[in-house]
Design a protein around this motif. Structure first.
Motif, PDB file in Angstrom:
ATOM      1  N   MET A  12     -40.222  84.349  21.078  1.00 49.25           N
ATOM      2  CA  MET A  12     -40.747  85.299  20.041  1.00 49.25           C
ATOM      3  C   MET A  12     -41.017  86.735  20.578  1.00 49.25           C
ATOM      4  O   MET A  12     -41.796  86.697  21.627  1.00 49.25           O
ATOM      5  N   PRO A  13     -40.203  87.654  20.193  1.00 48.21           N
ATOM      6  CA  PRO A  13     -40.367  89.012  20.973  1.00 48.21           C
ATOM      7  C   PRO A  13     -41.678  89.846  20.752  1.00 48.21           C
ATOM      8  O   PRO A  13     -41.750  90.817  21.026  1.00 48.21           O
ATOM      9  N   LEU A  14     -42.374  89.441  19.819  1.00 42.80           N
ATOM     10  CA  LEU A  14     -43.463  90.218  19.203  1.00 42.80           C
ATOM     11  C   LEU A  14     -44.760  89.618  20.295  1.00 42.80           C
ATOM     12  O   LEU A  14     -45.060  88.211  20.067  1.00 42.80           O
ATOM     13  N   HIS A  15     -45.421  90.396  20.887  1.00 45.52           N
ATOM     14  CA  HIS A  15     -46.645  90.214  21.768  1.00 45.52           C
ATOM     15  C   HIS A  15     -47.921  90.689  20.761  1.00 45.52           C
ATOM     16  O   HIS A  15     -48.076  91.890  21.099  1.00 45.52           O
ATOM     17  N   VAL A  16     -48.554  90.032  19.817  1.00 41.70           N
ATOM     18  CA  VAL A  16     -49.574  90.536  19.199  1.00 41.70           C
ATOM     19  C   VAL A  16     -50.903  90.204  20.084  1.00 41.70           C
ATOM     20  O   VAL A  16     -51.253  89.500  20.604  1.00 41.70           O
ATOM     21  N   PRO A  17     -51.300  91.657  20.413  1.00 42.57           N
ATOM     22  CA  PRO A  17     -52.585  91.840  21.078  1.00 42.57           C
ATOM     23  C   PRO A  17     -53.604  90.826  20.453  1.00 42.57           C
ATOM     24  O   PRO A  17     -53.989  90.932  19.344  1.00 42.57           O
ATOM     25  N   PRO A  18     -54.998  90.505  21.307  1.00 45.04           N
ATOM     26  CA  PRO A  18     -55.930  89.693  20.721  1.00 45.04           C
ATOM     27  C   PRO A  18     -56.826  90.881  20.262  1.00 45.04           C
ATOM     28  O   PRO A  18     -57.032  91.841  21.111  1.00 45.04           O
ATOM     29  N   ALA A  19     -57.408  90.741  19.058  1.00 41.70           N
ATOM     30  CA  ALA A  19     -58.367  91.514  18.544  1.00 41.70           C
ATOM     31  C   ALA A  19     -59.548  91.503  19.478  1.00 41.70           C
ATOM     32  O   ALA A  19     -59.957  90.499  19.864  1.00 41.70           O
ATOM     33  N   PRO A  20     -60.672  92.541  19.460  1.00 35.36           N
ATOM     34  CA  PRO A  20     -61.908  92.289  19.987  1.00 35.36           C
ATOM     35  C   PRO A  20     -62.564  91.455  19.260  1.00 35.36           C
ATOM     36  O   PRO A  20     -62.767  90.990  18.292  1.00 35.36           O
ATOM     37  N   ALA A  21     -63.228  90.613  20.173  1.00 36.20           N
ATOM     38  CA  ALA A  21     -63.875  89.546  19.629  1.00 36.20           C
ATOM     39  C   ALA A  21     -65.122  89.766  18.603  1.00 36.20           C
ATOM     40  O   ALA A  21     -65.233  88.978  17.573  1.00 36.20           O
ATOM     41  N   PRO A  22     -65.776  91.020  18.734  1.00 34.96           N
ATOM     42  CA  PRO A  22     -66.633  91.464  17.812  1.00 34.96           C
ATOM     43  C   PRO A  22     -66.118  91.630  16.480  1.00 34.96           C
ATOM     44  O   PRO A  22     -66.781  91.518  15.385  1.00 34.96           O
ATOM     45  N   ALA A  23     -64.893  92.187  16.777  1.00 34.31           N
ATOM     46  CA  ALA A  23     -64.332  92.551  15.367  1.00 34.31           C
ATOM     47  C   ALA A  23     -63.832  91.160  14.407  1.00 34.31           C
ATOM     48  O   ALA A  23     -64.046  91.140  13.289  1.00 34.31           O
ATOM     49  N   LEU A  24     -63.198  90.312  15.258  1.00 38.73           N
ATOM     50  CA  LEU A  24     -63.012  89.003  14.523  1.00 38.73           C
ATOM     51  C   LEU A  24     -64.157  88.362  13.918  1.00 38.73           C
ATOM     52  O   LEU A  24     -64.195  87.814  12.914  1.00 38.73           O
ATOM     53  N   ARG A  25     -65.313  88.136  14.819  1.00 33.09           N
ATOM     54  CA  ARG A  25     -66.501  87.619  14.264  1.00 33.09           C
ATOM     55  C   ARG A  25     -67.333  88.473  13.084  1.00 33.09           C
ATOM     56  O   ARG A  25     -67.630  87.860  12.171  1.00 33.09           O
ATOM     57  N   THR A  26     -66.847  89.673  12.866  1.00 29.33           N
ATOM     58  CA  THR A  26     -67.451  90.426  11.623  1.00 29.33           C
ATOM     59  C   THR A  26     -66.615  89.702  10.411  1.00 29.33           C
ATOM     60  O   THR A  26     -67.030  89.753   9.375  1.00 29.33           O
ATOM     61  N   VAL A  27     -65.108  89.805  10.666  1.00 25.69           N
ATOM     62  CA  VAL A  27     -64.238  89.097   9.731  1.00 25.69           C
ATOM     63  C   VAL A  27     -64.788  87.616   9.080  1.00 25.69           C
ATOM     64  O   VAL A  27     -64.608  87.351   8.036  1.00 25.69           O
ATOM     65  N   LEU A  28     -65.060  86.826  10.144  1.00 22.51           N
ATOM     66  CA  LEU A  28     -65.374  85.392  10.112  1.00 22.51           C
ATOM     67  C   LEU A  28     -66.674  85.351   9.266  1.00 22.51           C
ATOM     68  O   LEU A  28     -67.017  84.706   8.233  1.00 22.51           O
ATOM     69  N   THR A  29     -67.613  86.412   9.458  1.00 21.90           N
ATOM     70  CA  THR A  29     -68.885  86.603   8.930  1.00 21.90           C
ATOM     71  C   THR A  29     -68.895  86.878   7.463  1.00 21.90           C
ATOM     72  O   THR A  29     -69.371  86.111   6.242  1.00 21.90           O
ATOM     73  N   ALA A  30     -67.983  87.721   7.051  1.00 19.88           N
ATOM     74  CA  ALA A  30     -67.644  88.157   5.835  1.00 19.88           C
ATOM     75  C   ALA A  30     -67.047  87.282   4.855  1.00 19.88           C
ATOM     76  O   ALA A  30     -67.184  87.113   3.975  1.00 19.88           O
ATOM     77  N   LEU A  31     -65.858  86.307   5.592  1.00 18.69           N
ATOM     78  CA  LEU A  31     -65.584  85.439   4.872  1.00 18.69           C
ATOM     79  C   LEU A  31     -66.293  84.300   4.516  1.00 18.69           C
ATOM     80  O   LEU A  31     -66.102  83.453   3.468  1.00 18.69           O
ATOM     81  N   ALA A  32     -67.172  84.073   5.303  1.00 18.96           N
ATOM     82  CA  ALA A  32     -68.218  82.961   4.873  1.00 18.96           C
ATOM     83  C   ALA A  32     -69.375  83.300   4.007  1.00 18.96           C
ATOM     84  O   ALA A  32     -70.198  82.529   3.534  1.00 18.96           O
ATOM     85  N   SER A  33     -69.232  84.535   3.768  1.00 14.56           N
ATOM     86  CA  SER A  33     -70.410  85.293   2.813  1.00 14.56           C
ATOM     87  C   SER A  33     -69.916  85.183   1.526  1.00 14.56           C
ATOM     88  O   SER A  33     -68.914  86.193   1.196  1.00 14.56           O
ATOM     89  N   PRO A  34     -70.627  84.611   0.491  1.00 14.74           N
ATOM     90  CA  PRO A  34     -69.848  84.472  -0.691  1.00 14.74           C
ATOM     91  C   PRO A  34     -70.133  85.893  -1.356  1.00 14.74           C
ATOM     92  O   PRO A  34     -69.329  86.122  -2.474  1.00 14.74           O
ATOM     93  N   THR A  35     -71.226  86.623  -1.093  1.00 15.35           N
ATOM     94  CA  THR A  35     -71.260  87.882  -1.457  1.00 15.35           C
ATOM     95  C   THR A  35     -70.272  88.797  -1.300  1.00 15.35           C
ATOM     96  O   THR A  35     -69.668  89.708  -2.003  1.00 15.35           O
ATOM     97  N   ALA A  36     -70.046  88.934  -0.148  1.00  9.43           N
ATOM     98  CA  ALA A  36     -68.768  89.825   0.504  1.00  9.43           C
ATOM     99  C   ALA A  36     -67.606  89.405  -0.147  1.00  9.43           C
ATOM    100  O   ALA A  36     -66.803  90.580  -0.539  1.00  9.43           O
ATOM    101  N   VAL A  37     -67.412  88.321  -0.214  1.00  8.59           N
ATOM    102  CA  VAL A  37     -66.016  87.922  -0.997  1.00  8.59           C
ATOM    103  C   VAL A  37     -65.906  88.206  -2.491  1.00  8.59           C
ATOM    104  O   VAL A  37     -64.920  88.995  -2.937  1.00  8.59           O
ATOM    105  N   ARG A  38     -67.128  87.914  -3.018  1.00  9.02           N
ATOM    106  CA  ARG A  38     -67.163  88.227  -4.570  1.00  9.02           C
ATOM    107  C   ARG A  38     -67.251  89.726  -4.616  1.00  9.02           C
ATOM    108  O   ARG A  38     -66.570  90.232  -5.622  1.00  9.02           O
ATOM    109  N   GLU A  39     -67.775  90.436  -4.228  1.00 10.53           N
ATOM    110  CA  GLU A  39     -67.948  92.066  -4.167  1.00 10.53           C
ATOM    111  C   GLU A  39     -66.745  92.574  -3.849  1.00 10.53           C
ATOM    112  O   GLU A  39     -66.405  93.628  -3.939  1.00 10.53           O
ATOM    113  N   ALA A  40     -65.643  92.057  -3.121  1.00  3.90           N
ATOM    114  CA  ALA A  40     -64.521  92.631  -2.612  1.00  3.90           C
ATOM    115  C   ALA A  40     -63.585  92.844  -3.897  1.00  3.90           C
ATOM    116  O   ALA A  40     -62.594  93.472  -3.642  1.00  3.90           O
TER     117      ALA A  40
END
Length: 194
Positions: A1-29
């Motif tokens: 695979m010629p693409l080298h995807v850099p890892p996202a900063p761990a705090p950025a990933l945590r904020t997305v995971l928290t938003a995905l787990a929040s019914p309010t965040a998903v509903r208001e999206a």
């Protein structure tokens, strides 16, 4: 695979995971595909998002890291994206969205994955032209948070691209930057009316 995807900063990933787990965040999206999806939604393919703030007549550009974008996969396909941004207090969740750039990003990544040269994928936004490109950066060892488009890097305009610029056609930065410069440089005034 010629693409080298850099890892996202761990705090950025945590904020997305928290938003995905929040019914309010998903509903208001208000992203119908995310609201109607069956099964778990998982963030994948984190890409740093850069903004091309300025293109000078000489072609020099100023870019800045604006955030990280994650494609949100439900089952076999990406149905939305989540974006994070950096604040003085650290990484925060910004918003969920959907639209043509989701499938265009997946298509451009698949296309880039067939190339023989190794690249680090990033996104480069050109707000002055309402344009988003997949930026294939030649420095695969970078952590994704620094760098400017090198003349030999590739830019792949995502659909919908501005008129006259072919979507999903890779261009060397040295080839495409003059076209973008021409597009954003105002035409000189030809004199005052008599």
């Amino acid at each position: 695979m010629p693409l080298h995807v850099p890892p996202a900063p761990a705090p950025a990933l945590r904020t997305v995971l928290t938003a995905l787990a929040s019914p309010t965040a998903v509903r208001e999206a208000r992203t119908p595909a995310l609201l109607c999806s069956q099964g778990p939604a998982t963030p994948e393919l984190p890409l740093p998002v850069y903004v091309l703030d300025e293109i000078t007549p000489a072609g020099a550009s100023a870019t800045r890291l604006a955030g990280w974008r994650f494609l949100i996969r439900c089952g076999e396909r990406a149905v939305a994206a989540a974006e994070t941004r950096l604040t003085p207090d650290g990484w925060v969740f910004s918003h969920f969205f959907e639209g043509p750039y989701i499938t265009a990003t997946e298509r451009a990544l698949r296309q880039a994955d067939t190339m023989t040269q190794h690249y680090q994928p990033r996104l480069l936004s050109v707000p002055a032209l309402y344009m988003l490109t997949l930026w294939l950066h030649g420095d695969c060892g970078s952590d994704g948070t620094t760098g400017h488009p090198a003349a030999t890097d590739l830019l792949v305009p995502l659909a919908p691209a501005p008129p006259g610029i072919a979507a999903h056609r890779p261009h060397r930065v040295a080839e495409l930057l003059p076209v973008l410069t021409h597009r954003v440089t105002p035409a000189p005034l030809l004199g005052s009316p008599a």
